[in-house]
Design an enzyme around this catalytic site. Structure first.
Site, short mmCIF file in Angstrom:
data_model
loop_
_atom_site.label_atom_id
_atom_site.label_comp_id
_atom_site.label_asym_id
_atom_site.label_seq_id
_atom_site.Cartn_x
_atom_site.Cartn_y
_atom_site.Cartn_z
N LYS A 112 0.83 -1.21 0.00
CA LYS A 112 0.00 0.00 0.00
C LYS A 112 0.86 1.26 0.00
O LYS A 112 0.43 2.32 -0.46
CB LYS A 112 -0.97 -0.03 1.16
CG LYS A 112 -1.87 -1.26 1.07
CD LYS A 112 -3.23 -1.07 1.60
CE LYS A 112 -4.17 -2.19 1.20
NZ LYS A 112 -3.65 -3.57 1.30
C1 LIG Z 1 -4.16 -4.65 0.62
C2 LIG Z 1 -3.32 -5.88 0.50
C3 LIG Z 1 -3.61 -6.90 -0.45
C4 LIG Z 1 -4.83 -6.84 -1.37
O1 LIG Z 1 -4.71 -5.84 -2.34
P1 LIG Z 1 -6.01 -5.38 -3.18
O2 LIG Z 1 -5.54 -4.22 -3.99
O3 LIG Z 1 -7.03 -4.98 -2.13
O4 LIG Z 1 -6.46 -6.53 -3.99
C5 LIG Z 1 -2.76 -7.98 -0.54
N1 LIG Z 1 -1.69 -8.10 0.29
C6 LIG Z 1 -1.39 -7.16 1.21
C7 LIG Z 1 -0.21 -7.37 2.10
C8 LIG Z 1 -2.18 -6.01 1.35
O5 LIG Z 1 -1.87 -5.10 2.29
#
Ligand SMILES: *Cc1c(COP(=O)(O)O)cnc(C)c1O
Length: 464
Positions: A112
């Site tokens: 993120k």
């Molecule tokens: C948010 C997240 C995901 C999922 O990503 P999306 O864009 O919501 O599909 C997968 N792995 C981690 C570690 C995350 O923080």
């Protein structure tokens, strides 16, 4: 670039407008009016660029009309300067045709950061131009809150308040939020669970006078700017593996469908991606849809990969809109029916068209632990419980004979309990976080009560 709502009944906006709006007023999601396409020669010219420069070039067409190229480049440089790996998103080979694209070298050790670090600078820039100030409020069960705080701490024209369920996030996740020292950051521990936190945030947005007084804003995963900021690393991986001359496949551990949608967008921009694999944990609504056209909502079950624990993948609406031929009225009807019935009706030919590009994959907790141990044994690679689901999905489609890029979305040190269960020892925190367990924590506490939380937010804002 102009932005249109997937449901067709909200005003068109430019990039800056879509950035600040997040969700469209008709409940839809903003999409670029068309996908910018780079020629093969243009892609080749991006090979070998430092990550920030590559990112600025790939994002530029989406921001055109709102943000100049030079400003965008400066923001990308600042956003990715704090990453702990010089390549920013290194590609690590695990097998002949399997590569991990590491997206976790940012300040909070999860992917993120890739989008939110840039979005922090974009917000500051656009708000400065408009002479506006916003208050971002959000609820978190872990990753999103810490990444949003890391991105917004110390930014001008922004205050951020994040609600977390007291005692229900992991210690690493909580400390990544509560040890941040910045006057514009407020952490609130709510006596309740994650749903209580989310309900409180929704209630603050629904409280019109409070919303207007505070000029509330959000940075959740439906913001198109976040999608745009996630496209460059797929370009980086593809170019390193021989694109545009060579096709690749991409496997992504998926929750809200934002990260894999960005991979698909890279394909729309002209990169040759033959296959997309959406990998889920036991919360497998996408895997069921891709296997049997069964998009039916089931209750969320907690898993070892909490950031993928979702009932519904909100960004899927963007893909649906595309595969319905950008028919906004039909998208709006389909979503309204889905909301009412808990089941999405997608016509057979549309489902088949999606299936030609996408396939699903599912791994339960027991298999997740086994796969962590197996990748450690076979390739000496320690993957966290999210990343390993993408890696296992990627290995499954290696027989296609294409190089497979699997998105590695979190650092294993973020989930030490699961890693210890799988391989018997806890991974150390990387150097830049080594002091995390010694720093003082600052946070407020509140009952799950709207009045109490609004008072805390108002006092915090008035102090600044
Ligand atoms: C948010 C997240 C995901 C999922 O990503 P999306 O864009 O919501 O599909 C997968 N792995 C981690 C570690 C995350 O923080």
């Amino acid at each position: 670039m102009r932005y249109v709502s997937t449901r067709g009944a909200a005003p068109e906006l430019d990039f800056a407008g879509a950035l600040l709006a997040g969700l469209a007023r008709d409940g839809g999601l903003y999409m670029p009016a068309c996908w910018p396409r780079f020629s093969a020669a243009e892609w080749r010219s991006l090979r070998g660029l430092p990550y920030a420069e590559l990112a600025a070039r790939v994002i530029a067409p989406f921001a055109a009309g709102s943000i100049g190229q030079g400003e965008l480049l400066a923001m990308c440089r600042r956003a990715y300067a704090g990453f702990s790996h010089k390549a920013v998103t290194p590609l690590v080979q695990l097998d002949t045709n399997l590569h991990a694209l590491e997206l976790f070298h940012g300040p909070t050790l999860a992917f993120k950061d890739m989008a939110l670090q840039l979005v922090g600078h974009l917000f500051e820039h656009v708000l400065g131009q408009r002479g506006e100030r916003v208050r971002i409020v959000g609820a978190t069960s872990g990753d999103t809150g810490s990444a949003a705080i890391a991105a917004m701490a110390g930014r001008r024209n922004i205050d951020i308040a994040i609600l977390h369920p007291e005692g229900r996030t992991s210690e690493v996740q909580r400390r990544q939020m509560t040890t941040v020292r910045a006057d514009n950051v407020l952490n609130i521990a709510i006596a309740g669970n994650f749903d209580d936190c989310q309900d409180l945030v929704k209630a603050m947005f629904a409280d019109e006078p409070f919303r207007a007084e505070m000029n509330l804003s959000a940075v959740n995963s439906i913001n198109f700017a976040r999608i745009a900021a996630q496209i460059p690393y797929y370009a980086y991986a593809a170019l390193n593996l021989g694109a545009p001359e060579r096709e690749i496949a991409i496997a992504v551990p998926t929750g809200n469908f934002g990260n894999i949608l960005a991979a698909w967008a890279a394909g729309q921009m002209g990169l040759p991606v033959a296959r997309f694999i959406a990998a889920s944990n036991r919360n497998d609504i996408l895997a069921r849809f891709l296997a049997a056209n069964d998009m039916s909502v089931r209750p969320v079950e907690p898993s070892l990969s909490p950031s993928m624990d979702i009932a519904v993948s909100s960004n899927f609406e963007r893909l649906l809109y595309e595969f319905l031929g950008r028919d906004a009225a039909l998208t709006a009807r389909t979503m309204a029916e889905f909301r009412a019935s808990g089941r999405m009706a997608v016509a057979e030919p549309v489902w088949r068209a999606i299936r030609r590009q996408f396939q699903g994959f599912r791994l339960d907790d027991a298999a997740t632990l086994r796969e962590i141990a197996r990748f450690q044994q076979e390739s000496g690679y320690l993957a966290d419980p999210h990343s390993v689901i993408g890696l296992a999905a990627g290995r499954d489609c290696a027989p296609l004979g294409l190089p497979v890029v699997a998105a590695a979305t979190a650092h294993p040190a973020k989930f030490p309990e699961a890693i210890e269960k799988a391989v018997g020892c806890r991974p150390p925190l990387p150097n830049h976080l080594a002091g995390l367990y010694d720093r003082d924590e600052i946070y407020s506490r509140a009952p799950a009560d709207l009045q109490a939380v609004e008072t805390l937010v108002r006092n915090f804002v008035n102090r600044n």
